[in-house]
Design a protein around this motif. Sequence first.
Motif, mmCIF file in Angstrom:
data_model
loop_
_atom_site.group_PDB
_atom_site.id
_atom_site.type_symbol
_atom_site.label_atom_id
_atom_site.label_comp_id
_atom_site.label_asym_id
_atom_site.label_seq_id
_atom_site.Cartn_x
_atom_site.Cartn_y
_atom_site.Cartn_z
ATOM 1 N N THR A 184 0.697 -1.174 -0.085
ATOM 2 C CA THR A 184 -0.015 0.126 0.025
ATOM 3 C C THR A 184 0.852 1.234 0.090
ATOM 4 O OG1 THR A 184 -1.672 -1.118 1.157
ATOM 5 C CG2 THR A 184 -2.143 1.141 1.232
ATOM 6 N N ALA A 185 1.927 1.130 0.906
ATOM 7 C CA ALA A 185 3.111 2.553 0.682
ATOM 8 C C ALA A 185 3.451 2.547 -0.554
ATOM 9 C CB ALA A 185 4.183 1.982 1.594
ATOM 10 N N ILE A 186 3.775 1.463 -1.245
ATOM 11 C CA ILE A 186 4.187 1.661 -2.679
ATOM 12 C C ILE A 186 3.206 2.229 -3.645
ATOM 13 C CG2 ILE A 186 5.019 0.210 -4.722
ATOM 14 C CD1 ILE A 186 6.446 -1.852 -2.769
ATOM 15 N N TYR A 187 1.988 1.643 -3.374
ATOM 16 C CA TYR A 187 0.931 2.293 -4.197
ATOM 17 C C TYR A 187 0.721 3.825 -4.179
ATOM 18 C CZ TYR A 187 -3.981 2.635 -6.291
ATOM 19 O OH TYR A 187 -4.866 3.234 -6.843
ATOM 20 N N HIS A 188 0.818 4.278 -2.936
ATOM 21 C CA HIS A 188 0.566 5.854 -2.608
ATOM 22 C C HIS A 188 1.873 6.441 -2.823
ATOM 23 C CE1 HIS A 188 -3.637 5.530 -1.633
ATOM 24 N NE2 HIS A 188 -3.455 4.231 -0.776
ATOM 25 N N SER A 189 2.963 5.911 -2.892
ATOM 26 C CA SER A 189 4.363 6.612 -3.116
ATOM 27 C C SER A 189 5.140 6.128 -4.279
ATOM 28 C CB SER A 189 5.075 6.809 -1.803
ATOM 29 O OG SER A 189 5.548 5.385 -1.330
ATOM 30 N N ASN A 190 6.151 5.142 -3.965
ATOM 31 C CA ASN A 190 6.934 4.531 -4.977
ATOM 32 C C ASN A 190 7.706 3.482 -4.207
ATOM 33 O OD1 ASN A 190 9.814 5.724 -4.681
ATOM 34 N ND2 ASN A 190 8.467 7.632 -5.068
ATOM 35 N N PRO B 149 -0.054 11.960 2.414
ATOM 36 C CA PRO B 149 -0.086 11.643 3.607
ATOM 37 C C PRO B 149 -0.301 10.029 3.718
ATOM 38 C CG PRO B 149 -1.478 13.438 3.256
ATOM 39 C CD PRO B 149 -1.099 13.122 1.929
ATOM 40 N N LYS B 150 -1.109 9.462 2.879
ATOM 41 C CA LYS B 150 -1.325 7.929 2.898
ATOM 42 C C LYS B 150 0.086 7.271 2.609
ATOM 43 C CE LYS B 150 -6.060 7.821 1.545
ATOM 44 N NZ LYS B 150 -7.081 7.372 0.649
ATOM 45 N N GLY B 151 0.860 7.843 1.675
ATOM 46 C CA GLY B 151 2.008 6.991 1.642
ATOM 47 C C GLY B 151 2.986 7.130 2.543
ATOM 48 N N LEU B 152 3.019 8.185 3.373
ATOM 49 C CA LEU B 152 3.737 8.571 4.403
ATOM 50 C C LEU B 152 3.371 7.497 5.421
ATOM 51 C CD1 LEU B 152 6.249 9.926 5.773
ATOM 52 C CD2 LEU B 152 4.698 11.598 6.593
ATOM 53 N N PHE B 153 2.087 7.351 5.816
ATOM 54 C CA PHE B 153 1.530 6.648 7.008
ATOM 55 C C PHE B 153 1.869 5.069 6.807
ATOM 56 C CE2 PHE B 153 -1.870 3.713 8.157
ATOM 57 C CZ PHE B 153 -1.721 3.846 9.583
ATOM 58 N N TRP B 154 1.643 4.646 5.453
ATOM 59 C CA TRP B 154 1.641 3.302 5.303
ATOM 60 C C TRP B 154 3.024 2.987 5.166
ATOM 61 C CZ3 TRP B 154 -1.795 -0.141 5.964
ATOM 62 C CH2 TRP B 154 -3.240 0.308 5.947
ATOM 63 N N GLY B 155 4.114 3.824 4.693
ATOM 64 C CA GLY B 155 5.472 3.623 4.896
ATOM 65 C C GLY B 155 6.203 3.393 6.073
ATOM 66 N N LEU B 156 5.475 4.299 6.992
ATOM 67 C CA LEU B 156 5.825 4.125 8.513
ATOM 68 C C LEU B 156 5.302 2.883 9.099
ATOM 69 C CD1 LEU B 156 5.827 8.007 9.490
ATOM 70 C CD2 LEU B 156 7.748 6.682 8.948
ATOM 71 N N PHE B 157 4.142 2.886 8.765
ATOM 72 C CA PHE B 157 3.337 1.680 9.571
ATOM 73 C C PHE B 157 4.005 0.221 9.102
ATOM 74 C CE2 PHE B 157 -0.328 -1.502 9.573
ATOM 75 C CZ PHE B 157 -0.303 -1.437 10.914
ATOM 76 N N SER B 158 4.472 0.163 7.555
ATOM 77 C CA SER B 158 5.271 -0.938 7.051
ATOM 78 C C SER B 158 6.314 -1.053 8.079
ATOM 79 C CB SER B 158 5.628 -0.647 5.576
ATOM 80 O OG SER B 158 6.647 0.063 5.572
ATOM 81 N N ALA B 159 7.282 -0.094 8.494
ATOM 82 C CA ALA B 159 8.399 -0.234 9.260
ATOM 83 C C ALA B 159 7.853 -0.931 10.686
ATOM 84 C CB ALA B 159 9.232 1.235 9.632
ATOM 85 N N VAL B 160 6.831 -0.503 11.439
ATOM 86 C CA VAL B 160 6.406 -1.172 12.569
ATOM 87 C C VAL B 160 6.030 -2.479 12.227
ATOM 88 C CG1 VAL B 160 4.478 -1.166 14.286
ATOM 89 C CG2 VAL B 160 5.328 1.142 13.210
ATOM 90 N N THR B 161 5.269 -2.655 11.223
ATOM 91 C CA THR B 161 5.021 -4.198 10.851
ATOM 92 C C THR B 161 6.289 -5.213 10.460
ATOM 93 O OG1 THR B 161 4.308 -3.661 8.503
ATOM 94 C CG2 THR B 161 2.508 -3.730 10.279
ATOM 95 N N TYR B 162 7.120 -4.568 10.031
ATOM 96 C CA TYR B 162 8.519 -5.209 9.607
ATOM 97 C C TYR B 162 9.259 -5.305 11.047
ATOM 98 C CZ TYR B 162 12.592 -6.579 6.928
ATOM 99 O OH TYR B 162 13.632 -7.086 6.436
#
Length: 308
Positions: free
Chosen positions: A92-98, A156-169
Amino acid sequence: MNEKMKGTLLTLIAGVAWGLSGVSGQFVMARGVNVECLTVLRLVLSGIVLLALAVYQNPQQLKNLLTDKKALIRLLLFSIFGLVLNQVAYLTAIYHSNAGTATVLQYLCPILVLVYVCLRRGQKPTVVEVAAIFLAIIGTFLIATHGQIHQLAVTPKGLFWGLFSAVTYALYILLPTTIIKQYGSLTVMGISMLLGSIEAGLFFQPWKYAMPFNGEIFWGLVGIVGVGTIFAYTAFLKGVSMVGQVNGSLLASIEPISSIFFAVLVVNETFYPMDWVGMVLILFAVLLISVKDMVLVRQKGKIRPLKE
């Protein structure tokens, strides 16, 4: 070529392949494949192959795991909160950013693990650790804003999901440590991916979506599933068996650099000067933590897994 050189090469190739995985995901999502379908497809195909490899190498480990109720409960929790959530958050982070930005943001994970360990043990971070945390925060700020406090350069969605992916990682790394030591990486990951595909399938119900398919999407799926998951994971495990967990984890950190390279080459992504500065700061922060851990582990005469 001696064994250490072979192991180094395999681990580096695995890191490059992981980088290609994210870009392949961006490539197929840009052609109409949604996150839900891609998540389920990646988990089920990768799970089948990895579990087959695990059974081929050591069938007894699978039998022992399936009779261990406590381990199966941990595996279930890991498949939901570590594996599925991480896959969904990252894609999702990729989808909303790259792919490049999402991968670098996900690599904030070691910083989060460091903070967790310090809080759990009630100990203060060292000067090196504080410096790494500071660099990571500044790097994230630059990627998110390009240095402009009042505006976001990433959605904002790209940033949120990118940071959330760090938490889930971080959860992805921390949750399965005990059962991996008992039953091996291939067995644990194979079962977890199959469980995750069932859980994600029931939750997302991907059969409700029309999934486009053509030659481009086929090769994109080969990139994310075949090269970026199955090959990357098996190559990493083989390489680590030759060079050790600490060196292997450090070498695999080439992943975000690889992801940025393929994002520019394959999907013609554009990065701005502040993006590069922010990414370098985050990668340097991760490098500081990794090198510090490597020195400490060697001083103690132990090898501690930093990445499974």
